[in-house]
Design a protein around this motif. Sequence first.
Motif, short mmCIF file in Angstrom:
data_model
loop_
_atom_site.label_atom_id
_atom_site.label_comp_id
_atom_site.label_asym_id
_atom_site.label_seq_id
_atom_site.Cartn_x
_atom_site.Cartn_y
_atom_site.Cartn_z
N ASP A 68 13.10 12.44 11.70
CA ASP A 68 11.66 12.47 11.97
C ASP A 68 10.80 12.15 10.75
O ASP A 68 9.57 12.28 10.80
CB ASP A 68 11.25 13.86 12.49
N ARG A 69 11.41 11.71 9.67
CA ARG A 69 10.65 11.58 8.41
C ARG A 69 9.47 10.62 8.53
O ARG A 69 8.43 10.84 7.90
CB ARG A 69 11.58 11.16 7.27
N ASP A 70 9.60 9.57 9.33
CA ASP A 70 8.50 8.61 9.46
C ASP A 70 7.40 9.12 10.39
O ASP A 70 6.27 8.65 10.32
CB ASP A 70 9.02 7.27 9.97
N PHE A 71 7.76 10.05 11.28
CA PHE A 71 6.77 10.65 12.17
C PHE A 71 6.08 11.84 11.50
O PHE A 71 4.88 12.05 11.67
CB PHE A 71 7.43 11.12 13.48
N ASP A 72 6.86 12.63 10.75
CA ASP A 72 6.34 13.87 10.20
C ASP A 72 5.18 13.66 9.23
O ASP A 72 4.32 14.53 9.07
CB ASP A 72 7.45 14.66 9.48
N ARG A 73 5.15 12.51 8.57
CA ARG A 73 4.06 12.29 7.61
C ARG A 73 2.71 12.14 8.29
O ARG A 73 1.68 12.24 7.65
CB ARG A 73 4.37 11.06 6.75
N HIS A 74 2.71 11.93 9.61
CA HIS A 74 1.46 11.80 10.36
C HIS A 74 1.04 13.11 11.02
O HIS A 74 0.03 13.14 11.72
CB HIS A 74 1.60 10.72 11.43
N VAL A 75 1.84 14.14 10.85
CA VAL A 75 1.56 15.45 11.46
C VAL A 75 1.21 16.43 10.35
O VAL A 75 2.00 16.61 9.41
CB VAL A 75 2.77 15.97 12.27
N LYS A 76 0.07 17.04 10.44
CA LYS A 76 -0.43 17.91 9.36
C LYS A 76 0.57 18.99 8.99
O LYS A 76 0.80 19.27 7.82
CB LYS A 76 -1.77 18.53 9.79
N GLN A 80 4.46 17.77 4.47
CA GLN A 80 4.99 18.12 3.16
C GLN A 80 6.44 18.60 3.19
O GLN A 80 6.93 19.18 2.22
CB GLN A 80 4.11 19.19 2.51
N ARG A 81 7.14 18.36 4.30
CA ARG A 81 8.55 18.72 4.32
C ARG A 81 9.30 17.91 3.26
O ARG A 81 8.92 16.77 2.96
CB ARG A 81 9.14 18.47 5.71
N PRO A 82 10.36 18.47 2.67
CA PRO A 82 11.01 17.83 1.51
C PRO A 82 11.44 16.38 1.72
O PRO A 82 11.25 15.55 0.82
CB PRO A 82 12.21 18.75 1.25
N VAL A 83 12.03 16.07 2.87
CA VAL A 83 12.47 14.69 3.10
C VAL A 83 11.28 13.78 3.32
O VAL A 83 11.21 12.67 2.77
CB VAL A 83 13.43 14.63 4.30
N THR A 84 10.30 14.25 4.09
CA THR A 84 9.12 13.44 4.38
C THR A 84 8.34 13.13 3.11
O THR A 84 7.85 12.01 2.92
CB THR A 84 8.21 14.19 5.37
N ALA A 87 10.74 14.43 -1.82
CA ALA A 87 11.30 15.35 -2.82
C ALA A 87 12.81 15.48 -2.68
O ALA A 87 13.52 15.74 -3.66
CB ALA A 87 10.63 16.72 -2.71
N VAL A 88 13.31 15.31 -1.46
CA VAL A 88 14.75 15.31 -1.19
C VAL A 88 15.07 13.99 -0.50
O VAL A 88 14.39 13.60 0.46
CB VAL A 88 15.15 16.50 -0.28
N SER A 89 16.09 13.30 -0.97
CA SER A 89 16.43 12.00 -0.39
C SER A 89 17.15 12.16 0.94
O SER A 89 17.68 13.24 1.25
CB SER A 89 17.30 11.20 -1.36
N VAL A 90 17.21 11.08 1.70
CA VAL A 90 17.93 11.08 2.97
C VAL A 90 19.40 11.41 2.73
O VAL A 90 19.99 12.22 3.46
CB VAL A 90 17.79 9.70 3.66
N GLN A 91 19.99 10.81 1.70
CA GLN A 91 21.41 11.06 1.40
C GLN A 91 21.65 12.52 1.05
O GLN A 91 22.66 13.12 1.47
CB GLN A 91 21.87 10.15 0.26
N ARG A 199 0.23 18.79 19.65
CA ARG A 199 0.02 17.84 20.74
C ARG A 199 -0.88 16.66 20.33
O ARG A 199 -0.57 15.50 20.62
CB ARG A 199 -0.57 18.54 21.96
N ASP A 200 -1.99 16.94 19.67
CA ASP A 200 -2.92 15.86 19.30
C ASP A 200 -2.25 14.84 18.38
O ASP A 200 -2.40 13.62 18.55
CB ASP A 200 -4.16 16.44 18.63
N ASP A 201 -1.49 15.34 17.40
CA ASP A 201 -0.80 14.44 16.47
C ASP A 201 0.30 13.66 17.18
O ASP A 201 0.49 12.46 16.94
CB ASP A 201 -0.19 15.24 15.32
N ASP A 202 1.03 14.33 18.08
CA ASP A 202 2.12 13.67 18.80
C ASP A 202 1.61 12.57 19.72
O ASP A 202 2.26 11.53 19.88
CB ASP A 202 2.92 14.70 19.60
N LEU A 203 0.46 12.78 20.31
CA LEU A 203 -0.14 11.74 21.16
C LEU A 203 -0.47 10.49 20.35
O LEU A 203 -0.29 9.36 20.81
CB LEU A 203 -1.39 12.27 21.84
N LYS A 204 -0.94 10.69 19.12
CA LYS A 204 -1.32 9.55 18.27
C LYS A 204 -0.12 8.72 17.85
O LYS A 204 -0.20 7.50 17.75
CB LYS A 204 -2.05 10.06 17.03
N ILE A 205 1.01 9.39 17.60
CA ILE A 205 2.18 8.67 17.09
C ILE A 205 3.18 8.30 18.18
O ILE A 205 4.22 7.69 17.90
CB ILE A 205 2.89 9.48 15.99
#
Length: 299
Positions: A68-76, A80-84, A87-91, A199-205
């Motif tokens: 979800d890293r590409d989606f999470d950056r659009h959700v308030k 700031q989750r570590p992968v998003t 701070a922590v890489s995918v690997q 819900r509002d953020d999920d509708l946008k993305i």
Amino acid sequence: MPAASRLSLYLDLIRWNRPAGWLLLLWPTLGALWFAAGGWPGWHLLAVFVLGTILMRSAGCCVNDVADRDFDRHVKRTAQRPVTSGAVSVQQALGLGAVLALVAFGLALTTNAAVIVWSFIGLGVTLLYPFAKRFVSLPQAVLGIAFSIGIPMAFCAAGGPDVPATEAFSRVPGYGWALLVGNLGWVLAYDTEYAMVDRDDDLKIGMKTSAITFGRFDVAAVMLCYAVFLVVWGVVGLRAGLGLPFFVGLAAAAAQALWHGALIRERTRDGCFKAFRLNHWLGFAVFAGIVADFALRGL
């Protein structure tokens, strides 16, 4: 980066400071274990299921955050989750998730072959869930399966070390499957509350969630799902001969469900998130009733 800072990021990745997530898995799993064992299951199985639940939930967080890293950056709430945040890489996240899952698998190896079969099924559903949110209108149902795998595992584990892999499904009695279906209702209830927060953020993305699918019937759907959980587990408890202590716990859970209904009625972010965050107490009430009843029966 200092080791302490790296450790802090990893702990944040697996939501170590938010234990509500693994408690939501733990209570129905342990409740099923008590049903399967007819009471106290012993220290070995208790340790396996408690530690296994924590480890697999943590591994699931790693996989979910990578997916979800590409989606999470659009959700308030999740930006700031570590992968998003990078701070922590995918690997690194996938590596940690793999280690945690392997340790959990090591615990399964101390039980029997049927439990090992279910551990692979559980891993598969855990990997599938993050991607279900792209294609399934009720991804919470997929999460419900992932969060309920511990129930059939408990019935297989309670059979002792010699249960073969071929009995992975037949070892689970009808009421064990009923517990699983009832737990699906509870997962749908609390994770819909969780989805109502975003819900509002999920509708946008373009993310699919039960909160979006249920629309204006979201609150009614949540309450119906709570009812399914409580009624099904209540019927199973009744048929198992449980009495007053169990139904006191069930009544305490029902009172909490009604309170959660009041919290989410206005669909505010704070109210919906509070209802979700406190759901582990609802599950604990049911589990405590089961434990108390079996304990009193043994006196």
